[in-house]
Design a protein around this motif. Structure first.
Motif, short mmCIF file in Angstrom:
data_model
loop_
_atom_site.label_atom_id
_atom_site.label_comp_id
_atom_site.label_asym_id
_atom_site.label_seq_id
_atom_site.Cartn_x
_atom_site.Cartn_y
_atom_site.Cartn_z
N THR A 225 -2.03 3.70 -15.41
CA THR A 225 -2.41 2.54 -14.61
C THR A 225 -1.58 1.30 -14.90
OG1 THR A 225 -4.66 3.36 -14.31
CG2 THR A 225 -4.31 1.00 -14.00
N PRO A 226 -1.30 0.95 -16.17
CA PRO A 226 -0.52 -0.27 -16.41
C PRO A 226 0.87 -0.24 -15.77
CG PRO A 226 -1.62 0.44 -18.42
CD PRO A 226 -1.78 1.56 -17.43
N GLY A 227 1.44 0.92 -15.60
CA GLY A 227 2.75 1.02 -14.97
C GLY A 227 2.69 1.26 -13.48
N GLY A 228 1.51 1.17 -12.91
CA GLY A 228 1.34 1.45 -11.49
C GLY A 228 1.84 0.30 -10.62
N THR A 229 1.79 0.53 -9.33
CA THR A 229 2.22 -0.47 -8.36
C THR A 229 1.27 -1.66 -8.38
OG1 THR A 229 3.09 1.29 -6.95
CG2 THR A 229 2.73 -0.86 -5.92
N PRO A 230 1.77 -2.89 -8.39
CA PRO A 230 0.87 -4.05 -8.29
C PRO A 230 0.11 -4.04 -6.97
CG PRO A 230 3.07 -4.71 -9.00
CD PRO A 230 3.18 -3.28 -8.55
N ALA A 231 -1.11 -4.55 -6.99
CA ALA A 231 -1.93 -4.56 -5.77
C ALA A 231 -1.25 -5.35 -4.65
CB ALA A 231 -3.31 -5.16 -6.08
N ASP A 232 -0.54 -6.42 -4.99
CA ASP A 232 0.13 -7.21 -3.95
C ASP A 232 1.22 -6.39 -3.25
OD1 ASP A 232 -1.49 -9.32 -4.51
OD2 ASP A 232 -0.01 -10.43 -5.68
N ALA A 233 1.93 -5.56 -4.02
CA ALA A 233 2.95 -4.72 -3.42
C ALA A 233 2.32 -3.65 -2.53
CB ALA A 233 3.81 -4.07 -4.51
N ALA A 234 1.20 -3.10 -2.98
CA ALA A 234 0.47 -2.13 -2.15
C ALA A 234 0.02 -2.79 -0.85
CB ALA A 234 -0.72 -1.58 -2.92
N ALA A 235 -0.42 -4.03 -0.94
CA ALA A 235 -0.89 -4.76 0.25
C ALA A 235 0.24 -4.94 1.26
CB ALA A 235 -1.47 -6.11 -0.15
N ARG A 236 1.45 -5.12 0.78
CA ARG A 236 2.58 -5.29 1.71
C ARG A 236 2.84 -4.01 2.49
NH1 ARG A 236 4.37 -8.62 -2.60
NH2 ARG A 236 5.62 -6.96 -3.54
N VAL A 237 2.65 -2.86 1.86
CA VAL A 237 2.80 -1.59 2.58
C VAL A 237 1.71 -1.46 3.64
CG1 VAL A 237 2.82 0.93 2.35
CG2 VAL A 237 3.89 -0.49 0.58
N ILE A 238 0.49 -1.82 3.29
CA ILE A 238 -0.61 -1.74 4.25
C ILE A 238 -0.38 -2.71 5.41
CG2 ILE A 238 -3.08 -2.19 4.53
CD1 ILE A 238 -3.36 -1.13 1.58
N ALA A 239 0.11 -3.91 5.10
CA ALA A 239 0.41 -4.87 6.16
C ALA A 239 1.50 -4.34 7.08
CB ALA A 239 0.82 -6.21 5.55
N LYS A 240 2.47 -3.64 6.52
CA LYS A 240 3.51 -3.02 7.34
C LYS A 240 2.90 -1.98 8.27
CE LYS A 240 7.90 -0.51 7.05
NZ LYS A 240 8.93 0.07 6.13
N ALA A 241 1.97 -1.18 7.74
CA ALA A 241 1.31 -0.17 8.58
C ALA A 241 0.52 -0.81 9.71
CB ALA A 241 0.38 0.69 7.72
N VAL A 242 0.02 -2.02 9.47
CA VAL A 242 -0.74 -2.75 10.50
C VAL A 242 0.18 -3.36 11.54
CG1 VAL A 242 -2.18 -4.81 10.89
CG2 VAL A 242 -2.75 -3.20 9.04
N THR A 243 1.33 -3.87 11.13
CA THR A 243 2.11 -4.75 12.00
C THR A 243 3.36 -4.13 12.62
OG1 THR A 243 3.34 -5.59 10.07
CG2 THR A 243 1.34 -6.80 10.74
N THR A 244 3.95 -3.11 11.98
CA THR A 244 5.21 -2.61 12.51
C THR A 244 5.00 -1.99 13.89
OG1 THR A 244 7.18 -1.31 11.93
CG2 THR A 244 5.05 -0.28 11.52
N ARG A 245 5.97 -2.18 14.76
CA ARG A 245 5.78 -1.79 16.16
C ARG A 245 5.60 -0.29 16.32
NH1 ARG A 245 8.85 -0.79 20.87
NH2 ARG A 245 10.78 -0.70 19.68
#
Length: 290
Positions: A225-245
């Motif tokens: 877990t300490p070496g995992g992806t930061p939550a903010d970086a995960a959120a950017r992927v989710i935002a991309k899934a929401v917004t990309t055309r």
């Protein structure tokens, strides 16, 4: 609340109290959406409330909460652009020891709750050619030992997402699956606590069978877990899934998720079994290491 001259399109995010959900709510608000962020408690709402973020009390296993959410969406001036189904719970335990009530609880939250919210909001999504983003897991592709209950819900969510994608594509609604690997959130600590609570009621015979395995699973999680992806970086992927055309049907989060999903496509089951056993071996209690 937005004003009449500042109408924002809306995104609903469930499970937004902490972790990926909270980070996604903030990222989507930063990108100009009005986010209806589902939280379980008033104190979580107070912590999350910010410009562009409207916390709503939402337990996705409670029909009344879902009805209220749908009414709030219908009263929103802006279009509903996306539903992010993120809420989840997790207990890692061998199949033999976890009571059926706990299996059912995980499926109620991680699967049936998402179905219920999706059913309630689909009319609004269809009106506005919106999008459903289901937050699955690398556990929706491969099931580690003791992950059966959680992975079972995620495998099912993946299948439902595939079916729903094919149902809604002709109607203009896209369905996207996001598969996080290890992400640095509070959930990992909660999982270890829940797993230890489940293990505490094992019989002596069950403890002989599974005690070392459970310790290894917990240690494996704590180490990664300490070496995992930061939550903010995960959120950017989710935002991309929401917004990309033109979104992909699936996005992974983290190198571990990308690697594991590739391996599941090319390796036979027995080879994958050996890899998973090898990944756990360093985490077994020393006294039981062969």
């Amino acid at each position: 609340m937005t004003t009449s001259h500042e109408i924002r399109d809306c995104v609903v995010v469930t499970g937004a109290s902490t972790g990926i959900g909270a980070a996604s709510a903030r990222e989507l608000a930063r990108r100009g959406f009005h986010v209806l962020a589902g939280v379980r408690r008033d104190q979580d709402a107070d912590a999350l409330r910010a410009p562009g973020i409207e916390p709503v009390i939402l337990d996705i296993t409670q029909p009344g909460h879902i009805t209220e959410l749908a009414a709030r969406v219908d009263s929103q001036a802006g279009a509903l652009r996306a539903l992010v189904n993120n809420a989840a719970i997790q207990i890692n335990a061998p199949l033999e020891i976890l009571p059926l009530s706990e299996w059912r609880r995980q499926f109620e939250v991680n699967l049936f709750g998402h179905v219920a919210v999706t059913q309630a909001l689909l009319p609004a999504l269809l009106r506005h050619s919106g999008r459903v983003v289901n937050i699955s897991s690398v556990g929706g592709r491969v099931a580690m030992p003791t992950y059966g209950p959680y992975a079972g819900t995620k495998f099912a969510l993946e299948a439902i997402s595939d079916s729903l994608r094919r149902e809604l594509a002709p109607l203009g609604v896209r369905v996207v699956v996001v598969e996080p690997g290890s992400v640095r959130t509070e959930m990992a600590d909660r999982v270890i606590v829940a797993t230890n609570q489940a293990a505490a009621v094992m019989s002596p015979e069950q403890r002989d069978r599974y005690g070392s395995l459970i310790q290894a699973i917990n240690a494996h999680s704590a180490a990664h877990t300490p070496g995992g992806t930061p939550a903010d970086a995960a959120a950017r992927v989710i935002a991309k899934a929401v917004t990309t055309r033109k979104p992909r049907t699936r996005y992974t989060i983290g190198r571990d998720a990308a690697l594991i999903t590739r391996l599941t496509r090319v390796l036979p089951d027995r080879m994958l079994d050996r890899i998973l056993v090898a990944s756990l071996r360093p985490h077994y209690p020393k006294a039981t290491t062969a």
